[in-house]
Design a protein around this motif. Structure first.
Motif, PDB file in Angstrom:
ATOM      1  N   PHE A 132      13.664  -0.277  -1.378  1.00  0.00           N
ATOM      2  CA  PHE A 132      14.711  -1.207  -0.928  1.00  0.00           C
ATOM      3  C   PHE A 132      15.053  -2.162  -2.070  1.00  0.00           C
ATOM      4  O   PHE A 132      14.732  -3.354  -2.014  1.00  0.00           O
ATOM      5  CB  PHE A 132      14.235  -1.991   0.297  1.00  0.00           C
ATOM      6  N   PRO A 133      15.690  -1.673  -3.148  1.00  0.00           N
ATOM      7  CA  PRO A 133      16.000  -2.550  -4.295  1.00  0.00           C
ATOM      8  C   PRO A 133      16.869  -3.729  -3.880  1.00  0.00           C
ATOM      9  O   PRO A 133      17.784  -3.596  -3.073  1.00  0.00           O
ATOM     10  CB  PRO A 133      16.740  -1.615  -5.255  1.00  0.00           C
ATOM     11  N   VAL A 176       5.668  -0.076   9.633  1.00  0.00           N
ATOM     12  CA  VAL A 176       6.092  -0.073   8.234  1.00  0.00           C
ATOM     13  C   VAL A 176       6.487   1.332   7.790  1.00  0.00           C
ATOM     14  O   VAL A 176       7.571   1.550   7.221  1.00  0.00           O
ATOM     15  CB  VAL A 176       4.980  -0.624   7.322  1.00  0.00           C
ATOM     16  N   THR A 177       5.630   2.299   8.020  1.00  0.00           N
ATOM     17  CA  THR A 177       5.907   3.662   7.537  1.00  0.00           C
ATOM     18  C   THR A 177       7.080   4.289   8.280  1.00  0.00           C
ATOM     19  O   THR A 177       7.897   4.997   7.672  1.00  0.00           O
ATOM     20  CB  THR A 177       4.655   4.542   7.687  1.00  0.00           C
ATOM     21  N   ASP A 178       7.193   4.034   9.589  1.00  0.00           N
ATOM     22  CA  ASP A 178       8.300   4.600  10.353  1.00  0.00           C
ATOM     23  C   ASP A 178       9.630   3.985   9.929  1.00  0.00           C
ATOM     24  O   ASP A 178      10.638   4.683   9.789  1.00  0.00           O
ATOM     25  CB  ASP A 178       8.068   4.374  11.850  1.00  0.00           C
ATOM     26  N   PHE A 179       9.635   2.666   9.718  1.00  0.00           N
ATOM     27  CA  PHE A 179      10.865   2.000   9.275  1.00  0.00           C
ATOM     28  C   PHE A 179      11.301   2.532   7.914  1.00  0.00           C
ATOM     29  O   PHE A 179      12.480   2.824   7.693  1.00  0.00           O
ATOM     30  CB  PHE A 179      10.653   0.491   9.205  1.00  0.00           C
ATOM     31  N   SER A 180      10.337   2.680   7.000  1.00  0.00           N
ATOM     32  CA  SER A 180      10.660   3.168   5.667  1.00  0.00           C
ATOM     33  C   SER A 180      11.217   4.587   5.722  1.00  0.00           C
ATOM     34  O   SER A 180      12.197   4.914   5.034  1.00  0.00           O
ATOM     35  CB  SER A 180       9.413   3.135   4.780  1.00  0.00           C
ATOM     36  N   ALA A 181      10.616   5.412   6.560  1.00  0.00           N
ATOM     37  CA  ALA A 181      11.042   6.804   6.661  1.00  0.00           C
ATOM     38  C   ALA A 181      12.455   6.938   7.219  1.00  0.00           C
ATOM     39  O   ALA A 181      13.215   7.819   6.819  1.00  0.00           O
ATOM     40  CB  ALA A 181      10.059   7.583   7.537  1.00  0.00           C
ATOM     41  N   HIS A 182      12.826   6.055   8.138  1.00  0.00           N
ATOM     42  CA  HIS A 182      14.114   6.182   8.817  1.00  0.00           C
ATOM     43  C   HIS A 182      15.245   5.347   8.208  1.00  0.00           C
ATOM     44  O   HIS A 182      16.421   5.680   8.380  1.00  0.00           O
ATOM     45  CB  HIS A 182      13.971   5.820  10.301  1.00  0.00           C
ATOM     46  N   ALA A 220       0.821  -1.216   0.000  1.00  0.00           N
ATOM     47  CA  ALA A 220       0.000   0.000   0.000  1.00  0.00           C
ATOM     48  C   ALA A 220       0.853   1.263   0.000  1.00  0.00           C
ATOM     49  O   ALA A 220       0.491   2.279  -0.611  1.00  0.00           O
ATOM     50  CB  ALA A 220      -0.940  -0.012   1.209  1.00  0.00           C
ATOM     51  N   HIS A 221       1.990   1.212   0.674  1.00  0.00           N
ATOM     52  CA  HIS A 221       2.851   2.392   0.788  1.00  0.00           C
ATOM     53  C   HIS A 221       4.046   2.363  -0.175  1.00  0.00           C
ATOM     54  O   HIS A 221       4.906   3.250  -0.112  1.00  0.00           O
ATOM     55  CB  HIS A 221       3.353   2.529   2.234  1.00  0.00           C
ATOM     56  N   GLY A 222       4.097   1.355  -1.040  1.00  0.00           N
ATOM     57  CA  GLY A 222       5.174   1.277  -2.023  1.00  0.00           C
ATOM     58  C   GLY A 222       6.557   1.185  -1.412  1.00  0.00           C
ATOM     59  O   GLY A 222       7.532   1.676  -1.984  1.00  0.00           O
ATOM     60  N   VAL A 223       6.663   0.507  -0.270  1.00  0.00           N
ATOM     61  CA  VAL A 223       7.926   0.485   0.469  1.00  0.00           C
ATOM     62  C   VAL A 223       8.986  -0.365  -0.220  1.00  0.00           C
ATOM     63  O   VAL A 223      10.170  -0.022  -0.225  1.00  0.00           O
ATOM     64  CB  VAL A 223       7.685  -0.003   1.920  1.00  0.00           C
TER      65      VAL A 223
END
Length: 305
Positions: free
Chosen positions: A238-239, A271-277, A231-234
């Motif tokens: 992380f290629p 999920v969103t916090d991990f992606s942001a940091h 949903a957030h394209g995370v």
């Protein structure tokens, strides 16, 4: 020109082509040999069966039992001492003499040569589509594929062992493939499931079956993280990583945030916090993508089972 001269000329062309592939693979940092049959043991075959003589696709032959370092992954010869044997086989072919079937092991939809490597090399050089072979088939849960490395087969073996132990194929037949980019991670998933089993038993005051724990873990933990990742394209940030890689990192991050705030933050916030940091910077992601493209690797490893 006689058949011997034609065969020698074709061999010289094959050797030049092999040199070109070797140089290209060296520049790209790729493996250029056949897959050793010995690596198949990592897939943990459950049984084998003699299937008799069959006509098989030449392109589906990806490895060899004991001559994997004498040919490149296109079955082009790499060693000088192979020349005379190669020429003799091509000469016999040109003169219309019948060659005996090769012998192969079938593993999934691909084959490993037990006897007849030179015949396969000549067949590949002449773009022959099919070849007769005596086939011994090994049963595996997850198949090898052309271009697989030792790491790929270890990962596939670990995935197969996880599926056998969890019976996830039966518990959730439509499950999302669970794939890692690094070996040694499936045991952590099993610990998550055991913890889930213990938690459910405490919550409901009864014994919880392994199958129930597997289903609950998949539905309530793993699937929810994957849904939020998508949903957030995370994953695009992380290629070279997989959803399962990120699931483990995010579960650890969720625990860290819960300890920090004093309450369970839930999977979406984790999920969103991990992606942001922790997502690599744009130029780091670009560098990873370029490197994987140059090496001919997918950005999302093992995109399908």
């Amino acid at each position: 020109m006689d058949s011997g001269s034609i065969a020698r000329r074709e061999l010289e062309y094959a050797r030049r082509k092999a040199l070109m592939y070797t140089l290209l693979s060296t520049v790209r940092g790729e493996e250029n040999h056949l897959i050793p049959f010995e690596w198949v043991r990592y897939l943990k075959p459950s049984s084998e069966h003699y299937r008799g003589t069959q006509t098989i696709e030449v392109e589906a032959i990806i490895g060899s039992v004991d001559r994997y370092d004498e040919f490149d992954r296109h079955f082009l010869p790499l060693e000088d001492y192979l020349d005379e044997r190669w020429i003799a086989i091509r000469r016999a072919q040109l003169e219309g003499r019948e060659l005996p079937p090769i012998q192969v092991y079938k593993v999934g939809g691909v084959y490993f040569v037990k006897d007849g490597n030179h015949r396969v090399s000549v067949a590949r050089r002449e773009r022959q589509k099919y070849i007769d072979a005596e086939v011994i088939e090994l049963d595996v849960m997850i198949e090898p594929a052309p271009g697989d490395t030792l790491k790929d087969l270890i990962l596939k073996g670990e995935q197969a062992a996880f599926l056998r132990e969890t019976r996830l194929e039966e518990v959730r037949p439509q499950h999302t493939p669970i794939l890692f980019s690094t070996p040694g991670r499936f045991d952590i998933l099993l610990d998550h499931i055991r913890t889930r089993q213990y938690y459910l038993g405490m919550k409901h005051g009864r014994e919880v079956s392994w199958e129930e724990a597997v289903g609950s873990w998949y539905d309530r933990l793993y699937s929810r993280v994957v849904e939020h990742l998508r949903a957030h394209g995370v994953l695009d940030r992380f290629p070279g990583r997989t959803e399962a890689d990120l699931y483990l990192w995010i579960m650890d991050h969720r625990y860290f945030l819960t300890e920090q705030y004093g309450f369970d933050v839930g999977s979406e916030q984790a999920v969103t916090d991990f992606s942001a940091h922790y997502a690599p910077r744009w130029y780091e992601r670009m560098g990873t993508r370029l490197k994987r493209w140059w090496q001919g690797k997918p950005l999302k490893p093992h995109a399908a089972r």
